[in-house]
Enzyme design. Structure first.
Site, short mmCIF file in Angstrom:
data_model
loop_
_atom_site.label_atom_id
_atom_site.label_comp_id
_atom_site.label_asym_id
_atom_site.label_seq_id
_atom_site.Cartn_x
_atom_site.Cartn_y
_atom_site.Cartn_z
N ARG A 1 0.85 -1.19 0.00
CA ARG A 1 0.00 0.00 0.00
C ARG A 1 0.88 1.23 0.00
O ARG A 1 1.98 1.22 0.59
CB ARG A 1 -0.87 0.07 1.27
CG ARG A 1 -2.13 -0.76 1.23
CD ARG A 1 -3.18 -0.20 0.27
NE ARG A 1 -4.40 -0.96 0.28
CZ ARG A 1 -4.64 -2.04 -0.49
NH1 ARG A 1 -3.73 -2.47 -1.34
NH2 ARG A 1 -5.81 -2.66 -0.42
N GLU B 1 -2.39 7.92 -4.06
CA GLU B 1 -2.69 7.51 -5.43
C GLU B 1 -4.16 7.79 -5.77
O GLU B 1 -4.98 7.80 -4.86
CB GLU B 1 -2.36 6.01 -5.61
CG GLU B 1 -3.21 5.09 -4.76
CD GLU B 1 -2.78 3.61 -4.89
OE1 GLU B 1 -1.59 3.30 -4.74
OE2 GLU B 1 -3.69 2.79 -5.12
N HIS C 1 -1.16 0.29 -9.54
CA HIS C 1 -1.87 -0.57 -8.58
C HIS C 1 -2.56 -1.74 -9.30
O HIS C 1 -3.80 -1.87 -9.25
CB HIS C 1 -2.87 0.26 -7.76
CG HIS C 1 -3.23 -0.38 -6.46
ND1 HIS C 1 -3.55 0.32 -5.32
CD2 HIS C 1 -3.34 -1.69 -6.10
CE1 HIS C 1 -3.84 -0.51 -4.33
NE2 HIS C 1 -3.72 -1.74 -4.80
C1 GLV Z 1 -5.28 -4.72 -3.74
O1 GLV Z 1 -4.49 -3.87 -3.50
C2 GLV Z 1 -5.88 -5.53 -2.72
O2 GLV Z 1 -5.75 -5.19 -1.53
O3 GLV Z 1 -6.55 -6.51 -3.06
#
Ligand code: GLV
Length: 327
Positions: free
Chosen positions: A239, A268, A286
């Site tokens: 993250r 983001e 991401h």
């Molecule tokens: C993506 O970042 C998730 O947490 O599934």
């Protein structure tokens, strides 16, 4: 009468079709961006909500949406949920673990390789027409095989990355985690538990796979980056906010570490301008869990949680166990 749910972001039409068999579905298939106020307004009277990792569920929202009973996140991470507030308000939270583990570990490894072997940087060079001749040291990077792989956060995805490194690439794997794995899992991953400082100092490649919480905010900042090898690569698929992006950009610019691969960012989809300027960082939007089968499996699991909670009074992958919400 079917209860109403909000699907807060665009999702596979077949998943909406499944949900429509059980619920009155208000779906944001145009994928409009909503302010928290707009989100709260759309949630009025809804029994449940299907969220991605961006929709914040907190005490003020819960107070404003007294009919809400369940929030099903289509993500394994759930730092968009205030779990304590949800439990206190009697609202069930669910996420999508397991179905994305291997796909996300694949991507973590791909990003590590792209970063260490300078794949993005060299492609940009080629595409911009600057490749005029071959040189002995052209885009020479770091080796993967035989090197030391460090993993911070050794949950399911971290273990998947460890197995890939140890079994596929003959890497020495070290890890640090809140709690040490049992001996059988360590043996399966061929991973050795070390303190955080040793992890930072010894890793040739450091992959971050820990959940975001106030305790993991800026767990990698200026003080940690100076401990790393100048030849090291850093990969973050966890993250944004786990890494101090400003400190990282400064370390990359100064050559204090060799390169970074980042799939997640503080704030983001905005990416810090200092990172955008650098050549020794691979930036992706991401997408670590973004294979078609895995994204479909995640969407179906989020839907299954809503459906099972409606039809059987229990979810498949609950994150909390709230007492029933009083209406
Ligand atoms: C993506 O970042 C998730 O947490 O599934």
């Amino acid at each position: 009468m079917k209860p109403g749910i909000l699907v807060a972001r665009a999702v596979f039409p077949e998943v909406l079709g499944r949900l429509a068999q059980h619920f009155e579905v208000d779906a944001n298939q145009l994928d409009e961006s909503w302010s928290p106020e707009q989100f709260s307004a759309r949630l009025q009277g809804k029994w449940g909500v299907f969220t991605m990792a961006g929709e914040r569920i907190d005490a003020p929202l819960l107070a404003a949406c007294p009919d809400l009973k369940i929030c099903a996140n289509m993500a394994v991470g759930y730092n968009n949920f205030d779990l304590n507030a949800m439990t206190a308000a009697g609202v069930l939270a669910t996420n999508t673990p397991d179905v994305l583990t291997e796909t996300t570990a694949d991507f973590g490894f791909a990003l590590l390789m792209a970063t260490a072997r300078r794949i993005s940087e060299s492609e940009h060079f080629l595409r911009s027409g600057r490749w005029k001749k071959w040189r002995y040291d052209m885009f020479a990077g770091a080796d993967i095989h035989g090197s030391t792989l460090g993993i911070l956060g050794m949950g399911r995805i971290g273990q998947g990355i460890a197995r890939r490194g140890a079994l596929g690439f003959g890497m020495k794997v070290i890890y640090h985690n809140r709690s040490r794995l049992d001996a059988a899992t360590e043996a399966q991953c061929q991973a050795r538990y070390v303190g955080k400082e040793e992890l930072l100092q010894s890793a040739d490649h450091l992959v971050l796979v820990l959940p975001y919480s106030p305790a993991s905010h800026h767990v990698i900042g200026g003080a940690e980056l100076v401990l790393m090898k100048p030849t090291a690569t850093l990969v973050n698929i966890a993250r944004g906010g786990i890494v101090d992006d400003v400190a990282l950009a400064a370390a990359l610019a100064a050559g204090r570490i060799a390169a970074a691969g980042l799939d997640v960012f503080e704030g983001e989809p905005a990416v810090h301008a200092d990172l955008m300027k650098l050549h020794n960082v691979v930036l992706t939007p991401h997408i670590a869990s973004a294979s078609v089968p895995t994204r479909l499996a995640m969407a179906n699991l989020a839907a299954d949680n809503l459906i099972a909670f409606r039809t059987e009074g229990r979810a498949l992958t609950p994150l909390n166990a709230p007492a029933a919400r009083s209406v």
